[in-house]
Design a protein around this motif. Sequence first.
Motif, mmCIF file in Angstrom:
data_model
loop_
_atom_site.group_PDB
_atom_site.id
_atom_site.type_symbol
_atom_site.label_atom_id
_atom_site.label_comp_id
_atom_site.label_asym_id
_atom_site.label_seq_id
_atom_site.Cartn_x
_atom_site.Cartn_y
_atom_site.Cartn_z
ATOM 1 N N MET A 116 -19.930 -2.477 4.804
ATOM 2 C CA MET A 116 -20.094 -3.912 4.999
ATOM 3 C C MET A 116 -19.078 -4.433 6.009
ATOM 4 N N PRO A 117 -19.467 -5.391 6.855
ATOM 5 C CA PRO A 117 -18.502 -6.009 7.765
ATOM 6 C C PRO A 117 -17.627 -7.021 7.023
ATOM 7 N N LEU A 118 -16.445 -7.250 7.573
ATOM 8 C CA LEU A 118 -15.509 -8.222 7.022
ATOM 9 C C LEU A 118 -15.403 -9.423 7.945
ATOM 10 N N VAL A 119 -15.582 -10.608 7.382
ATOM 11 C CA VAL A 119 -15.281 -11.856 8.088
ATOM 12 C C VAL A 119 -13.927 -12.322 7.581
ATOM 13 N N THR A 120 -12.981 -12.510 8.484
ATOM 14 C CA THR A 120 -11.648 -12.894 8.042
ATOM 15 C C THR A 120 -11.038 -13.961 8.926
ATOM 16 N N GLY A 121 -10.268 -14.824 8.296
ATOM 17 C CA GLY A 121 -9.478 -15.846 8.964
ATOM 18 C C GLY A 121 -8.305 -16.136 8.047
ATOM 19 N N MET A 122 -7.109 -16.292 8.600
ATOM 20 C CA MET A 122 -5.918 -16.445 7.768
ATOM 21 C C MET A 122 -5.043 -17.582 8.288
ATOM 22 N N MET A 123 -4.097 -17.994 7.455
ATOM 23 C CA MET A 123 -3.078 -18.940 7.888
ATOM 24 C C MET A 123 -1.983 -18.168 8.620
ATOM 25 N N ARG A 124 -1.380 -18.787 9.619
ATOM 26 C CA ARG A 124 -0.410 -18.066 10.452
ATOM 27 C C ARG A 124 0.883 -17.730 9.714
ATOM 28 N N ASP A 125 1.130 -18.388 8.557
ATOM 29 C CA ASP A 125 2.345 -18.080 7.809
ATOM 30 C C ASP A 125 2.126 -16.978 6.773
ATOM 31 N N LYS A 126 0.964 -16.325 6.809
ATOM 32 C CA LYS A 126 0.676 -15.229 5.887
ATOM 33 C C LYS A 126 0.948 -13.880 6.561
ATOM 34 N N GLN A 127 0.901 -12.816 5.747
ATOM 35 C CA GLN A 127 1.222 -11.473 6.227
ATOM 36 C C GLN A 127 -0.033 -10.818 6.804
ATOM 37 N N ILE A 128 -0.358 -11.209 8.017
ATOM 38 C CA ILE A 128 -1.603 -10.783 8.656
ATOM 39 C C ILE A 128 -1.628 -9.275 8.870
ATOM 40 N N VAL A 129 -0.556 -8.730 9.393
ATOM 41 C CA VAL A 129 -0.510 -7.287 9.696
ATOM 42 C C VAL A 129 -0.611 -6.472 8.413
ATOM 43 N N GLU A 130 0.147 -6.866 7.392
ATOM 44 C CA GLU A 130 0.138 -6.111 6.141
ATOM 45 C C GLU A 130 -1.249 -6.132 5.494
ATOM 46 N N CYS A 131 -1.922 -7.268 5.532
ATOM 47 C CA CYS A 131 -3.275 -7.349 4.959
ATOM 48 C C CYS A 131 -4.253 -6.497 5.759
ATOM 49 N N ALA A 132 -4.108 -6.497 7.073
ATOM 50 C CA ALA A 132 -4.980 -5.670 7.913
ATOM 51 C C ALA A 132 -4.790 -4.192 7.606
ATOM 52 N N GLU A 133 -3.558 -3.774 7.403
ATOM 53 C CA GLU A 133 -3.298 -2.362 7.105
ATOM 54 C C GLU A 133 -3.942 -1.939 5.790
ATOM 55 N N ILE A 134 -4.026 -2.857 4.826
ATOM 56 C CA ILE A 134 -4.650 -2.552 3.534
ATOM 57 C C ILE A 134 -6.170 -2.526 3.643
ATOM 58 N N LEU A 135 -6.742 -3.477 4.363
ATOM 59 C CA LEU A 135 -8.201 -3.648 4.353
ATOM 60 C C LEU A 135 -8.932 -2.891 5.458
ATOM 61 N N ALA A 136 -8.293 -2.657 6.588
ATOM 62 C CA ALA A 136 -8.988 -2.043 7.725
ATOM 63 C C ALA A 136 -9.671 -0.720 7.391
ATOM 64 N N PRO A 137 -9.074 0.159 6.571
ATOM 65 C CA PRO A 137 -9.750 1.425 6.268
ATOM 66 C C PRO A 137 -11.132 1.256 5.627
ATOM 67 N N LEU A 138 -11.391 0.100 5.014
ATOM 68 C CA LEU A 138 -12.680 -0.132 4.365
ATOM 69 C C LEU A 138 -13.681 -0.805 5.299
ATOM 70 N N PHE A 139 -13.193 -1.346 6.420
ATOM 71 C CA PHE A 139 -14.063 -2.167 7.258
ATOM 72 C C PHE A 139 -14.037 -1.693 8.713
ATOM 73 N N PRO A 140 -15.005 -0.828 9.064
ATOM 74 C CA PRO A 140 -15.070 -0.399 10.471
ATOM 75 C C PRO A 140 -15.412 -1.549 11.409
ATOM 76 N N LYS A 141 -16.063 -2.593 10.874
ATOM 77 C CA LYS A 141 -16.419 -3.748 11.694
ATOM 78 C C LYS A 141 -15.800 -5.009 11.081
ATOM 79 N N VAL A 142 -15.071 -5.756 11.907
ATOM 80 C CA VAL A 142 -14.390 -6.973 11.456
ATOM 81 C C VAL A 142 -14.743 -8.112 12.405
#
Length: 404
Positions: free
Chosen positions: A314-340
Amino acid sequence: MTNVQQAVDWIHSRRYTGHKRGLENTRALLSELGNPERGFLSVHIAGTNGKGSTAAMCASCLGESGYRAGLYTSPYLENYRERIQVGGACIPDSALIEGCERLAAACETLERAGVSPTTFELGTALAFRHFREAGVEVAVVECGLGGRFDSTNVLTPAVSLISAIGMDHMEFLGDTVEEIAFEKAGILKPGVPAVVMRQPDNILNVFRNLHDIKVAEPPEPIEITPYGSRFKMPFGEFAIRLAGRHQMLNASLALEGLRASGLPLKNLEAGLLKAEWPGRLEWMRGVLLDGAHNPQGAQTLRGYLEEHFPASGMPLVTGMMRDKQIVECAEILAPLFPKVIATRVMEPRAAEPEEIAAAYRRCGSEVAIAPTVREALELAGAPSVVAGSLYLVGAARAILKEAE
């Protein structure tokens, strides 16, 4: 104020003009309103993740037990009125408008004395006043940020609950989980029973050093599906319609907390089963909506997908607040989502899609950028996952409801 939008705009206008001063503003504002917080019993909940779900379950159980129950949570998904509920119903338009007019009059008086309440302080006072006016017997109140200096911490509750602690709002709460736990522990008060979710000892020890706590018994799973679960506690079997293994932990915290409150209770099984908490592992028209906005939430989402929908593509639709841990969340979720698909939420604090896209590309995902949430949903289709911010989930939810 002639309509709800004007009232809500007035509250939000204080975001950049109010001045936070511990609990002084809230106490002064509530005093001007006749101290409505003294007009009802309360259940007070702090934590990083899970406190909203726990609050919703507590309120549902109290309602099934025959209480006129209030619920105060934040943020909202689609409508500000969602934050303040009585008996499962959002605050009426008329009560919100009238309440804001009363708050505005109180603010005029306070500002002459140099007191300038913030947006969240106004929302808290609005909720407490509505609870008193609506005859609420027990209010379930979720902390907004932290605990020690959160405006809800003027309460002396029947019981204090603390859910899972993780890394979030570090600019306000500290750079370690122990520092964050200390801030959350600020809601613990002498003579008030406290129930805490089971978690690592370094976190529990922070609470134990400050207060006599009960650690909620972990539930024993009986059946787990993508749409809810059944589990056993020492005092009975229960079922919930909230998805994810973590919701059993939240449910056990709610149950243990209510049992520790000293309030007469009944129909807890029915209360838990009726509990709803939109936007958290919620399926709508083939789209999974989840407000995961920090590494702990992202890990929970990943665990749910790996358990129930492995290799779904399944593709992931994502949008975040700039004060959140964007890189850390991407490292956790990217392996499950080849398409973002990265997009921008219409919020002042929103991160630019290019920043989010760069984080996922570094993790190996193929990333597209959509200027709006609507375009992102159209590009993703169904089935798909929407996660990264509750503001994003709220926007997506409103669009998906249009097609119902």
